[in-house]
Motif scaffolding. Sequence first.
Motif, PDB file in Angstrom:
ATOM      1  N   GLN A 154       0.805  -1.220   0.000  1.00 15.41           N
ATOM      2  CA  GLN A 154       0.000   0.000   0.000  1.00 15.41           C
ATOM      3  C   GLN A 154       0.839   1.272   0.000  1.00 15.41           C
ATOM      4  O   GLN A 154       0.326   2.348  -0.237  1.00 15.41           O
ATOM      5  CB  GLN A 154      -0.943  -0.025   1.195  1.00 15.41           C
ATOM      6  CG  GLN A 154      -1.955  -1.154   1.039  1.00 15.41           C
ATOM      7  CD  GLN A 154      -3.089  -1.068   2.031  1.00 15.41           C
ATOM      8  OE1 GLN A 154      -2.982  -0.373   3.017  1.00 15.41           O
ATOM      9  NE2 GLN A 154      -4.160  -1.776   1.749  1.00 15.41           N
ATOM     10  N   ASP A 155       2.131   1.121   0.285  1.00 17.90           N
ATOM     11  CA  ASP A 155       2.959   2.326   0.275  1.00 17.90           C
ATOM     12  C   ASP A 155       3.458   2.644  -1.132  1.00 17.90           C
ATOM     13  O   ASP A 155       4.104   3.654  -1.348  1.00 17.90           O
ATOM     14  CB  ASP A 155       4.138   2.175   1.245  1.00 17.90           C
ATOM     15  CG  ASP A 155       4.845   0.835   1.088  1.00 17.90           C
ATOM     16  OD1 ASP A 155       4.204  -0.116   0.578  1.00 17.90           O
ATOM     17  OD2 ASP A 155       6.015   0.739   1.458  1.00 17.90           O
ATOM     18  N   LEU A 156       3.168   1.783  -2.098  1.00 17.39           N
ATOM     19  CA  LEU A 156       3.574   2.053  -3.480  1.00 17.39           C
ATOM     20  C   LEU A 156       2.372   2.534  -4.274  1.00 17.39           C
ATOM     21  O   LEU A 156       1.279   2.025  -4.093  1.00 17.39           O
ATOM     22  CB  LEU A 156       4.089   0.775  -4.150  1.00 17.39           C
ATOM     23  CG  LEU A 156       5.436   0.235  -3.716  1.00 17.39           C
ATOM     24  CD1 LEU A 156       5.771  -0.982  -4.561  1.00 17.39           C
ATOM     25  CD2 LEU A 156       6.514   1.293  -3.869  1.00 17.39           C
ATOM     26  N   ARG A 157       2.599   3.461  -5.173  1.00 22.73           N
ATOM     27  CA  ARG A 157       1.529   3.781  -6.120  1.00 22.73           C
ATOM     28  C   ARG A 157       1.313   2.588  -7.034  1.00 22.73           C
ATOM     29  O   ARG A 157       2.264   1.908  -7.402  1.00 22.73           O
ATOM     30  CB  ARG A 157       1.924   5.005  -6.959  1.00 22.73           C
ATOM     31  CG  ARG A 157       1.556   6.310  -6.287  1.00 22.73           C
ATOM     32  CD  ARG A 157       2.066   7.491  -7.059  1.00 22.73           C
ATOM     33  NE  ARG A 157       1.866   7.357  -8.518  1.00 22.73           N
ATOM     34  CZ  ARG A 157       2.572   8.021  -9.406  1.00 22.73           C
ATOM     35  NH1 ARG A 157       3.527   8.822  -9.024  1.00 22.73           N
ATOM     36  NH2 ARG A 157       2.335   7.880 -10.696  1.00 22.73           N
ATOM     37  N   GLN A 158       0.063   2.354  -7.403  1.00 17.23           N
ATOM     38  CA  GLN A 158      -0.199   1.208  -8.270  1.00 17.23           C
ATOM     39  C   GLN A 158       0.578   1.364  -9.575  1.00 17.23           C
ATOM     40  O   GLN A 158       0.659   2.464 -10.130  1.00 17.23           O
ATOM     41  CB  GLN A 158      -1.698   1.104  -8.555  1.00 17.23           C
ATOM     42  CG  GLN A 158      -2.031  -0.177  -9.302  1.00 17.23           C
ATOM     43  CD  GLN A 158      -3.537  -0.398  -9.419  1.00 17.23           C
ATOM     44  OE1 GLN A 158      -4.328   0.422  -8.994  1.00 17.23           O
ATOM     45  NE2 GLN A 158      -3.903  -1.508 -10.000  1.00 17.23           N
ATOM     46  N   LEU A 159       1.144   0.255 -10.019  1.00 15.88           N
ATOM     47  CA  LEU A 159       1.872   0.286 -11.287  1.00 15.88           C
ATOM     48  C   LEU A 159       0.911   0.665 -12.409  1.00 15.88           C
ATOM     49  O   LEU A 159      -0.174   0.112 -12.509  1.00 15.88           O
ATOM     50  CB  LEU A 159       2.474  -1.092 -11.555  1.00 15.88           C
ATOM     51  CG  LEU A 159       3.382  -1.150 -12.785  1.00 15.88           C
ATOM     52  CD1 LEU A 159       4.659  -0.357 -12.549  1.00 15.88           C
ATOM     53  CD2 LEU A 159       3.718  -2.587 -13.137  1.00 15.88           C
ATOM     54  N   GLU A 160       1.313   1.614 -13.232  1.00 18.70           N
ATOM     55  CA  GLU A 160       0.432   2.049 -14.316  1.00 18.70           C
ATOM     56  C   GLU A 160       0.683   1.262 -15.583  1.00 18.70           C
ATOM     57  O   GLU A 160       1.838   1.049 -15.959  1.00 18.70           O
ATOM     58  CB  GLU A 160       0.687   3.525 -14.637  1.00 18.70           C
ATOM     59  CG  GLU A 160       0.116   4.481 -13.634  1.00 18.70           C
ATOM     60  CD  GLU A 160       0.459   5.917 -14.026  1.00 18.70           C
ATOM     61  OE1 GLU A 160       0.021   6.352 -15.108  1.00 18.70           O
ATOM     62  OE2 GLU A 160       1.186   6.563 -13.254  1.00 18.70           O
ATOM     63  N   TRP A 161      -0.370   0.898 -16.211  1.00 20.04           N
ATOM     64  CA  TRP A 161      -0.284   0.329 -17.549  1.00 20.04           C
ATOM     65  C   TRP A 161       0.204   1.438 -18.483  1.00 20.04           C
ATOM     66  O   TRP A 161      -0.269   2.583 -18.395  1.00 20.04           O
ATOM     67  CB  TRP A 161      -1.671  -0.173 -17.952  1.00 20.04           C
ATOM     68  CG  TRP A 161      -1.816  -0.500 -19.396  1.00 20.04           C
ATOM     69  CD1 TRP A 161      -1.262  -1.552 -20.051  1.00 20.04           C
ATOM     70  CD2 TRP A 161      -2.573   0.230 -20.367  1.00 20.04           C
ATOM     71  NE1 TRP A 161      -1.628  -1.517 -21.374  1.00 20.04           N
ATOM     72  CE2 TRP A 161      -2.435  -0.435 -21.594  1.00 20.04           C
ATOM     73  CE3 TRP A 161      -3.369   1.385 -20.316  1.00 20.04           C
ATOM     74  CZ2 TRP A 161      -3.040  -0.006 -22.765  1.00 20.04           C
ATOM     75  CZ3 TRP A 161      -3.970   1.822 -21.484  1.00 20.04           C
ATOM     76  CH2 TRP A 161      -3.805   1.130 -22.683  1.00 20.04           C
ATOM     77  N   VAL A 162       1.159   1.143 -19.344  1.00 24.04           N
ATOM     78  CA  VAL A 162       1.671   2.152 -20.276  1.00 24.04           C
ATOM     79  C   VAL A 162       0.867   2.059 -21.567  1.00 24.04           C
ATOM     80  O   VAL A 162       0.859   1.011 -22.209  1.00 24.04           O
ATOM     81  CB  VAL A 162       3.171   1.956 -20.561  1.00 24.04           C
ATOM     82  CG1 VAL A 162       3.685   3.015 -21.520  1.00 24.04           C
ATOM     83  CG2 VAL A 162       3.960   1.991 -19.263  1.00 24.04           C
ATOM     84  N   PRO A 163       0.160   3.117 -21.932  1.00 27.85           N
ATOM     85  CA  PRO A 163      -0.791   3.014 -23.055  1.00 27.85           C
ATOM     86  C   PRO A 163      -0.129   3.017 -24.427  1.00 27.85           C
ATOM     87  O   PRO A 163      -0.804   2.879 -25.433  1.00 27.85           O
ATOM     88  CB  PRO A 163      -1.671   4.261 -22.879  1.00 27.85           C
ATOM     89  CG  PRO A 163      -0.797   5.238 -22.167  1.00 27.85           C
ATOM     90  CD  PRO A 163       0.119   4.432 -21.279  1.00 27.85           C
ATOM     91  N   LEU A 164       1.180   3.176 -24.466  1.00 25.52           N
ATOM     92  CA  LEU A 164       1.848   3.233 -25.767  1.00 25.52           C
ATOM     93  C   LEU A 164       2.938   2.176 -25.840  1.00 25.52           C
ATOM     94  O   LEU A 164       3.534   1.806 -24.832  1.00 25.52           O
ATOM     95  CB  LEU A 164       2.501   4.611 -25.975  1.00 25.52           C
ATOM     96  CG  LEU A 164       1.555   5.793 -26.088  1.00 25.52           C
ATOM     97  CD1 LEU A 164       2.345   7.089 -26.093  1.00 25.52           C
ATOM     98  CD2 LEU A 164       0.697   5.689 -27.337  1.00 25.52           C
ATOM     99  N   GLU A 165       3.166   1.754 -27.060  1.00 31.31           N
ATOM    100  CA  GLU A 165       4.268   0.832 -27.299  1.00 31.31           C
ATOM    101  C   GLU A 165       5.235   1.556 -28.244  1.00 31.31           C
ATOM    102  O   GLU A 165       4.797   2.225 -29.179  1.00 31.31           O
ATOM    103  CB  GLU A 165       3.660  -0.425 -27.903  1.00 31.31           C
ATOM    104  CG  GLU A 165       4.549  -1.216 -28.755  1.00 31.31           C
ATOM    105  CD  GLU A 165       3.837  -2.471 -29.263  1.00 31.31           C
ATOM    106  OE1 GLU A 165       3.317  -3.243 -28.443  1.00 31.31           O
ATOM    107  OE2 GLU A 165       3.808  -2.638 -30.489  1.00 31.31           O
TER     108      GLU A 165
END
Length: 195
Positions: A154-165
């Motif tokens: 909970q101390d980490l921001r959720q990993l974001e999906w990267v919308p670009l390749e």
Amino acid sequence: MITVKTYPELSTKYHETSCVAGIRLDQGTPQHVRLFPVPFRSLSEESQFAKYSIVEVDVRRHHGDRRPESWRPNLHTLKVIERLGTADGWHERFSHVRPLVSPSLCSIKRDQELRGTSLGVFRPAEFTGFRFAPAEPWPASKAALADQLDLLAQDLRQLEWVPLEFRYSFRCADQECGGHDMGLRDWAVRRIGGP
Ligand SMILES: [Zn+2]
């Protein structure tokens, strides 16, 4: 010397992990090295090395990974020794890279077939394109895993999906080169201006 950090992957086995590549400097001549798994965002602040840092860490062999460069780090032993600067046209950094520069990507791929090696450094002969395109969304199972890991850490921001390749296309210096098209997975990819 750390040269590459990939954007983190989510997995049920390792939770969130990056793959780190670098150049090993403790063997007389420089050698390629891959460190995996590295849950980078969970490391203590003083262990969160930047690229082109020299780190010291104990490693052992992976059971399931036969690539000669792959090692499993014991991150409790990790010490950041120093970060090499960019003075004099990256002189200090390049002095470690230079002995490993291969003539071409085609020759790196031939070595891979012969010896199972999996890392290389080369200078492309000609860039033919760089493009970014919408990435495939995470499958439902991975999105669910992201939510689940969010609860665990909970101390980490959720990993974001990267919308670009991001992809490069280029030719290497090999006479027979038919061209290459490669994805770019580096964590440090940034969008600078533009849409
Ligand atoms: Zn080629």
